[in-house]
Design a protein around this motif. Structure first.
Motif, PDB file in Angstrom:
ATOM      1  N   LEU A 148      -2.663 -16.356 -36.249  1.00  0.00           N
ATOM      2  CA  LEU A 148      -2.783 -14.930 -35.954  1.00  0.00           C
ATOM      3  C   LEU A 148      -2.207 -14.098 -37.091  1.00  0.00           C
ATOM      4  O   LEU A 148      -2.794 -13.084 -37.496  1.00  0.00           O
ATOM      5  CB  LEU A 148      -2.054 -14.601 -34.646  1.00  0.00           C
ATOM      6  N   ALA A 149      -1.059 -14.516 -37.611  1.00  0.00           N
ATOM      7  CA  ALA A 149      -0.455 -13.795 -38.730  1.00  0.00           C
ATOM      8  C   ALA A 149      -1.406 -13.755 -39.923  1.00  0.00           C
ATOM      9  O   ALA A 149      -1.627 -12.698 -40.533  1.00  0.00           O
ATOM     10  CB  ALA A 149       0.871 -14.459 -39.121  1.00  0.00           C
ATOM     11  N   MET A 150      -1.994 -14.906 -40.252  1.00  0.00           N
ATOM     12  CA  MET A 150      -2.912 -14.968 -41.391  1.00  0.00           C
ATOM     13  C   MET A 150      -4.184 -14.161 -41.128  1.00  0.00           C
ATOM     14  O   MET A 150      -4.706 -13.486 -42.020  1.00  0.00           O
ATOM     15  CB  MET A 150      -3.272 -16.422 -41.698  1.00  0.00           C
ATOM     16  N   ALA A 151      -4.677 -14.212 -39.884  1.00  0.00           N
ATOM     17  CA  ALA A 151      -5.909 -13.498 -39.542  1.00  0.00           C
ATOM     18  C   ALA A 151      -5.725 -11.992 -39.697  1.00  0.00           C
ATOM     19  O   ALA A 151      -6.603 -11.297 -40.233  1.00  0.00           O
ATOM     20  CB  ALA A 151      -6.331 -13.840 -38.119  1.00  0.00           C
ATOM     21  N   ASP A 178      -5.185 -11.118 -43.564  1.00  0.00           N
ATOM     22  CA  ASP A 178      -6.368 -11.254 -44.411  1.00  0.00           C
ATOM     23  C   ASP A 178      -7.594 -10.534 -43.862  1.00  0.00           C
ATOM     24  O   ASP A 178      -8.604 -10.398 -44.557  1.00  0.00           O
ATOM     25  CB  ASP A 178      -6.699 -12.731 -44.608  1.00  0.00           C
ATOM     26  N   GLY A 179      -7.529 -10.105 -42.580  1.00  0.00           N
ATOM     27  CA  GLY A 179      -8.668  -9.430 -41.981  1.00  0.00           C
ATOM     28  C   GLY A 179      -9.831 -10.349 -41.701  1.00  0.00           C
ATOM     29  O   GLY A 179     -10.990  -9.959 -41.849  1.00  0.00           O
ATOM     30  N   THR A 180      -9.542 -11.580 -41.301  1.00  0.00           N
ATOM     31  CA  THR A 180     -10.608 -12.557 -41.087  1.00  0.00           C
ATOM     32  C   THR A 180     -11.234 -12.464 -39.699  1.00  0.00           C
ATOM     33  O   THR A 180     -12.454 -12.361 -39.568  1.00  0.00           O
ATOM     34  CB  THR A 180     -10.076 -13.984 -41.312  1.00  0.00           C
ATOM     35  N   LEU A 181     -10.426 -12.488 -38.663  1.00  0.00           N
ATOM     36  CA  LEU A 181     -10.965 -12.407 -37.305  1.00  0.00           C
ATOM     37  C   LEU A 181     -10.963 -10.985 -36.763  1.00  0.00           C
ATOM     38  O   LEU A 181     -11.609 -10.705 -35.756  1.00  0.00           O
ATOM     39  CB  LEU A 181     -10.163 -13.297 -36.358  1.00  0.00           C
ATOM     40  N   LYS A 205      -7.703  -5.719 -40.702  1.00  0.00           N
ATOM     41  CA  LYS A 205      -6.357  -5.963 -41.220  1.00  0.00           C
ATOM     42  C   LYS A 205      -5.335  -5.104 -40.484  1.00  0.00           C
ATOM     43  O   LYS A 205      -5.560  -3.921 -40.236  1.00  0.00           O
ATOM     44  CB  LYS A 205      -6.289  -5.647 -42.714  1.00  0.00           C
ATOM     45  N   ASP A 206      -4.210  -5.719 -40.133  1.00  0.00           N
ATOM     46  CA  ASP A 206      -3.095  -5.007 -39.516  1.00  0.00           C
ATOM     47  C   ASP A 206      -1.830  -5.690 -40.019  1.00  0.00           C
ATOM     48  O   ASP A 206      -1.402  -6.706 -39.472  1.00  0.00           O
ATOM     49  CB  ASP A 206      -3.183  -5.065 -37.989  1.00  0.00           C
ATOM     50  N   LEU A 207      -1.227  -5.132 -41.060  1.00  0.00           N
ATOM     51  CA  LEU A 207      -0.101  -5.784 -41.713  1.00  0.00           C
ATOM     52  C   LEU A 207       1.130  -5.844 -40.818  1.00  0.00           C
ATOM     53  O   LEU A 207       1.920  -6.786 -40.904  1.00  0.00           O
ATOM     54  CB  LEU A 207       0.221  -5.076 -43.031  1.00  0.00           C
ATOM     55  N   ALA A 234       6.561  -4.079 -36.424  1.00  0.00           N
ATOM     56  CA  ALA A 234       6.422  -5.519 -36.510  1.00  0.00           C
ATOM     57  C   ALA A 234       7.535  -6.217 -35.727  1.00  0.00           C
ATOM     58  O   ALA A 234       7.291  -7.192 -35.007  1.00  0.00           O
ATOM     59  CB  ALA A 234       6.464  -5.962 -37.968  1.00  0.00           C
ATOM     60  N   ARG A 235       8.752  -5.743 -35.867  1.00  0.00           N
ATOM     61  CA  ARG A 235       9.880  -6.348 -35.140  1.00  0.00           C
ATOM     62  C   ARG A 235       9.709  -6.169 -33.623  1.00  0.00           C
ATOM     63  O   ARG A 235      10.051  -7.053 -32.854  1.00  0.00           O
ATOM     64  CB  ARG A 235      11.204  -5.741 -35.612  1.00  0.00           C
ATOM     65  N   SER A 236       9.169  -5.013 -33.230  1.00  0.00           N
ATOM     66  CA  SER A 236       8.919  -4.794 -31.808  1.00  0.00           C
ATOM     67  C   SER A 236       7.882  -5.787 -31.284  1.00  0.00           C
ATOM     68  O   SER A 236       8.015  -6.320 -30.169  1.00  0.00           O
ATOM     69  CB  SER A 236       8.424  -3.356 -31.604  1.00  0.00           C
TER      70      SER A 236
END
Length: 276
Positions: free
Chosen positions: A217-220, A223-226, A229-231, A269-271
Motif C-alpha cells: 500500500l505504501a508503494m502503491a 508511485d501512483g500504481t493502484l 499518488k498520495d504521499l 501521515a502519523r494520524s
C-alpha cells in the motif's frame, strides 16, 4: 517512447510491485502467521491450510486439511474442495488456486530441470527436482487445461472471501493475461477495475496485520500504481511497517519520502499510522 510502450512499461511496473511484498517476506523470513502474531490480533480473513503448525487452526481450515491430507491426486479431492469453497470456505478456494497453479507450472519445472541438469553436476539436487516433478505429475493427473484456466476465478473468489494470501496475489494473477502492450491498451477499463479491487483487498489484508499488504500500500500510494499518488498515505503506511520492525528498508523509505512532505502532510501521515 510511443504511447503503447509507455502504457506497457507502466503496467509492468504495476505488476512488478505486487511481488515486492512477497520478496520482502522471503528476504526477512516473514510469513503471514508471524505477522499476525506480531500484530497481536487475529486476521479478519482466513489464511491457507499450509500456514505454520503452531497456530491454532479454524474449523474451515481444519476441514481443508482433512480433505487434502494424504491425497493421491488433486482430482480426487476436487469435488470436496469445490463444495467447501462454494459454501464460503476461503481456505478451500485458495487451496484450489494453489493446486491449479502447481499443475500449471509443470512444464516450466521440466524446462528448469533440463537447464539445471545440463549445467550442474550435483546429482542429488537433480534427483530432488526429478522427484518433485514426479510428485506433481502424480498429483496433477487428470487436471486438464480447462481446469487450469480457472485459476483466475479461484484467486478472485478466495480474495473476495477474505483470504489474505489471495488478496496479496490478486492483482498479479488477474492481470497476467495482459502481457503485451496491445492487450493492455485494449483492456484499460478492465485493468482499472482490477486496480480498484486490488486496493480494497490490500486494505483488508493490512487490517488483518499483513506487513506485506502495508508495504505494498505504501508503494502503491507513493508511485501512483493502484491509485492516485498520495504521499501522506504512503508515508503513513510505511510508518506502520517500520513500527512493526521487521522490514529494515522501511526507515530508508521514510527518510527519502519525508523530504517530500511538509509539517501538515507528516501530521496526517502519523494520524493514518495510528489506525493500525
Amino acid at each position: 517512447m510511443s504511447f503503447i510502450k509507455k502504457v506497457f512499461m507502466r503496467h509492468k511496473l504495476l505488476t512488478a510491485f505486487v511481488a515486492v511484498g512477497v520478496a520482502i517476506l522471503a528476504i526477512y523470513g516473514l510469513n503471514s502467521r508471524d505477522e499476525d502474531d506480531l500484530a497481536g490480533e487475529s486476521p479478519a480473513g482466513p489464511e491457507t491450510a499450509s500456514s505454520n503448525a503452531h497456530v491454532e487452526r479454524s474449523e474451515p481450515e481444519r476441514r481443508v486439511e482433512r480433505i487434502i491430507s494424504g491425497r493421491e491426486s488433486i482430482m480426487r479431492t476436487r469435488a470436496a474442495l469445490v463444495g467447501e469453497a462454494r459454501s464460503g470456505n476461503a481456505f478451500a478456494s485458495y487451496q484450489i488456486y494453489q493446486d491449479l497453479s502447481r499443475c500449471r507450472s509443470l512444464a516450466t519445472k521440466r524446462d528448469v530441470l533440463e537447464e539445471y541438469a545440463s549445467r550442474n553436476a550435483d546429482s542429488a539436487a537433480v534427483e530432488a527436482i526429478v522427484g518433485q516433478i514426479a510428485e506433481d505429475e502424480r498429483l496433477c493427473k487428470g487436471i486438464g487445461s480447462e481446469s487450469i484456466g480457472e485459476r483466475k476465478d479461484w484467486i478472485i473468489r478466495a480474495a473476495r472471501q477474505g483470504n489474505v494470501e489471495a488478496q496479496l496475489l490478486f492483482f498479479g494473477v488477474v492481470t497476467e493475461e495482459f502481457d503485451t502492450p496491445e492487450k493492455i491498451v485494449a483492456n484499460v477499463d478492465e485493468i482499472s477495475r482490477y486496480k480498484t479491487e486490488a486496493l480494497r483487498h490490500l486494505r483488508s489484508a493490512a487490517r488483518s496485520g499483513s506487513e506485506t499488504a502495508l508495504f505494498n500500500l505504501a508503494m502503491a500510494y507513493h508511485d501512483g500504481t493502484l491509485a492516485e499518488k498520495d504521499l501522506s498515505l504512503a508515508y503513513g503506511y510505511m510508518l506502520v511497517v517500520e513500527k512493526k520492525g521487521r522490514v529494515k528498508s522501511a526507515s530508508h523509505y521514510l527518510e527519502l519520502w519525508g523530504r517530500e512532505l511538509g509539517p501538515e502532510d507528516l501530521a496526517r501521515a502519523r494520524s493514518i499510522s495510528l489506525q493500525y
